[in-house]
Design an enzyme around this catalytic site. Sequence first.
Site, PDB file in Angstrom:
ATOM      1  N   LYS A  30      71.488 -43.855 -65.717  1.00 28.03           N
ATOM      2  CA  LYS A  30      70.193 -43.316 -65.279  1.00 28.03           C
ATOM      3  C   LYS A  30      69.329 -42.883 -66.461  1.00 28.03           C
ATOM      4  O   LYS A  30      68.126 -43.089 -66.464  1.00 28.03           O
ATOM      5  CB  LYS A  30      70.403 -42.142 -64.311  1.00 28.03           C
ATOM      6  CG  LYS A  30      70.911 -42.584 -62.946  1.00 28.03           C
ATOM      7  CD  LYS A  30      70.832 -41.458 -61.930  1.00 28.03           C
ATOM      8  CE  LYS A  30      71.310 -41.914 -60.571  1.00 28.03           C
ATOM      9  NZ  LYS A  30      71.478 -40.805 -59.620  1.00 28.03           N
ATOM     10  N   LYS A  56      75.872 -53.524 -58.318  1.00 24.24           N
ATOM     11  CA  LYS A  56      76.157 -52.834 -57.065  1.00 24.24           C
ATOM     12  C   LYS A  56      74.936 -52.871 -56.148  1.00 24.24           C
ATOM     13  O   LYS A  56      73.807 -52.777 -56.627  1.00 24.24           O
ATOM     14  CB  LYS A  56      76.507 -51.381 -57.420  1.00 24.24           C
ATOM     15  CG  LYS A  56      77.073 -50.557 -56.317  1.00 24.24           C
ATOM     16  CD  LYS A  56      77.239 -49.112 -56.753  1.00 24.24           C
ATOM     17  CE  LYS A  56      75.929 -48.369 -56.645  1.00 24.24           C
ATOM     18  NZ  LYS A  56      76.042 -46.910 -56.497  1.00 24.24           N
ATOM     19  N   LYS A 103      70.208 -48.503 -53.446  1.00 21.78           N
ATOM     20  CA  LYS A 103      68.958 -48.159 -52.770  1.00 21.78           C
ATOM     21  C   LYS A 103      67.804 -48.025 -53.752  1.00 21.78           C
ATOM     22  O   LYS A 103      66.647 -48.022 -53.357  1.00 21.78           O
ATOM     23  CB  LYS A 103      69.134 -46.875 -51.947  1.00 21.78           C
ATOM     24  CG  LYS A 103      69.574 -45.667 -52.735  1.00 21.78           C
ATOM     25  CD  LYS A 103      69.954 -44.538 -51.779  1.00 21.78           C
ATOM     26  CE  LYS A 103      70.660 -43.416 -52.520  1.00 21.78           C
ATOM     27  NZ  LYS A 103      71.272 -42.447 -51.637  1.00 21.78           N
TER      28      LYS A 103
HETATM   29  P1  AMP Z   1      74.617 -42.363 -53.071  1.00 16.58           P
HETATM   30  O1  AMP Z   1      73.631 -43.360 -52.622  1.00 16.58           O
HETATM   31  O2  AMP Z   1      74.789 -42.452 -54.550  1.00 16.58           O
HETATM   32  O3  AMP Z   1      74.338 -40.968 -52.584  1.00 16.58           O
HETATM   33  O4  AMP Z   1      76.014 -42.814 -52.460  1.00 16.58           O
HETATM   34  C1  AMP Z   1      76.619 -42.257 -51.316  1.00 16.58           C
HETATM   35  C2  AMP Z   1      77.990 -42.839 -51.063  1.00 16.58           C
HETATM   36  O5  AMP Z   1      77.890 -44.243 -50.743  1.00 16.58           O
HETATM   37  C3  AMP Z   1      78.966 -42.764 -52.255  1.00 16.58           C
HETATM   38  O6  AMP Z   1      80.274 -42.517 -51.779  1.00 16.58           O
HETATM   39  C4  AMP Z   1      78.852 -44.117 -52.857  1.00 16.58           C
HETATM   40  O7  AMP Z   1      80.009 -44.456 -53.599  1.00 16.58           O
HETATM   41  C5  AMP Z   1      78.702 -45.001 -51.624  1.00 16.58           C
HETATM   42  N1  AMP Z   1      77.996 -46.260 -51.971  1.00 16.58           N
HETATM   43  C6  AMP Z   1      76.731 -46.383 -52.422  1.00 16.58           C
HETATM   44  N2  AMP Z   1      76.432 -47.657 -52.693  1.00 16.58           N
HETATM   45  C7  AMP Z   1      77.557 -48.375 -52.394  1.00 16.58           C
HETATM   46  C8  AMP Z   1      77.897 -49.765 -52.466  1.00 16.58           C
HETATM   47  N3  AMP Z   1      77.034 -50.677 -52.893  1.00 16.58           N
HETATM   48  N4  AMP Z   1      79.140 -50.141 -52.071  1.00 16.58           N
HETATM   49  C9  AMP Z   1      80.031 -49.227 -51.625  1.00 16.58           C
HETATM   50  N5  AMP Z   1      79.772 -47.911 -51.547  1.00 16.58           N
HETATM   51  C10 AMP Z   1      78.557 -47.484 -51.930  1.00 16.58           C
END
Ligand code: AMP
Length: 331
Positions: A114, A197, A200
């Site tokens: 980031k 990955k 969002k």
């Molecule tokens: P965040 O968007 O960073 O708040 O992620 C929330 C949760 O979703 C965390 O446990 C991440 O590891 C999981 N996560 C986010 N993106 C992915 C992805 N592309 N594949 C699998 N898990 C994901």
Amino acid sequence: MKSQQTIFSGIQPSGDLHIGHYFGAMKNWVALQNQYRSIFCIVDEHAITVPQDPEKLRERTLDIAMWYLAAGIDPKRSIIFVQSHNSDHTELSWILNTITPFGELERMTQFKDKSSKMKKAGIPAGLLNYPTLMAADILLYQTDAVPVGEDQKQHVELARTLARKFNSRFGVTFKEPKELIQKFGSRIMSLQDPTKKMSKSDENKNSYIGLLDAPDDIRGKIKIAVTDSGKEIIFNQEKKPAIANLLTIFSLFSGLQIKDIEKKYKRKGYGEFKKDLGNIAVAHLEPLQQKYRALKKNPEQVKEILREGVKSAKQISSKTLADAKQKIGFL
Ligand code: AMP
Ligand code: TRP
């Protein structure tokens, strides 16, 4: 019986949710809530480590609660609450900051990713301290296991290291948590670049399937998803990363084993495989979207769940925080 064990996890209200969140996080949580004392947080204080539009942040925070409920998290069994509603989190994170080596925070992969996109003078200190806040989230609830996607493993490891360090310096206060990472679905890749990955924050909306995407968009995004050279639909992470990702998504949506999907498409092309995948994705996401839309019409009901949730959360976290403050010598 694992009924006494606790799990804790959270999602940041910082962008559109996609199927990576569903398969990497929420869907697993729903299954785990029957076995564990479960606490699911909406981590708005983590979200503000990068700039957020205030009105959008407020709306997304409530939205995530609605998605938790739509996915099947049951507020009678699990605690659902908003991080900023419980000030114990920031309070413990300050304490943990005082025992966290600066160098360790600088070395965190997520921080490096980031901050590498920012000018040094523009990197907020909160982005560096993000993992100590996450450690506080986890440690306040005497958490045994943290169900997350692969990318969060390093942060959970730090939480464990900090628990151990605090315990050995001041006396046993925190449980040492472990990450709980599913073998399958813990890393859904971008539809446009299978080495990245699904995220969002990706500017190319075709790279992810949003949980709220319309049926035609879902089918369209799968149709234009990148594939690999050759024609065969076989699972080979190294040679065919794009097809491996689509097979994973197919398997997660359909419940079919990868080898059965390979068999099914043995003499068929990418086109037919993608068309079927599009239809399966739509069929699974539509009921989820309907539940979300029904909740969206009744925000007061969801706010009430969050108010009750933070009361239950606070009952647990306040004991741990009081103990930590006592141990370090606060009057
Ligand atoms: P965040 O968007 O960073 O708040 O992620 C929330 C949760 O979703 C965390 O446990 C991440 O590891 C999981 N996560 C986010 N993106 C992915 C992805 N592309 N594949 C699998 N898990 C994901
Ligand atoms: N950092 C996590 C993510 O981006 C979100 C998070 C914050 C979290 N606090 C947590 C996850 C505590 C698990 C436990 O995905």
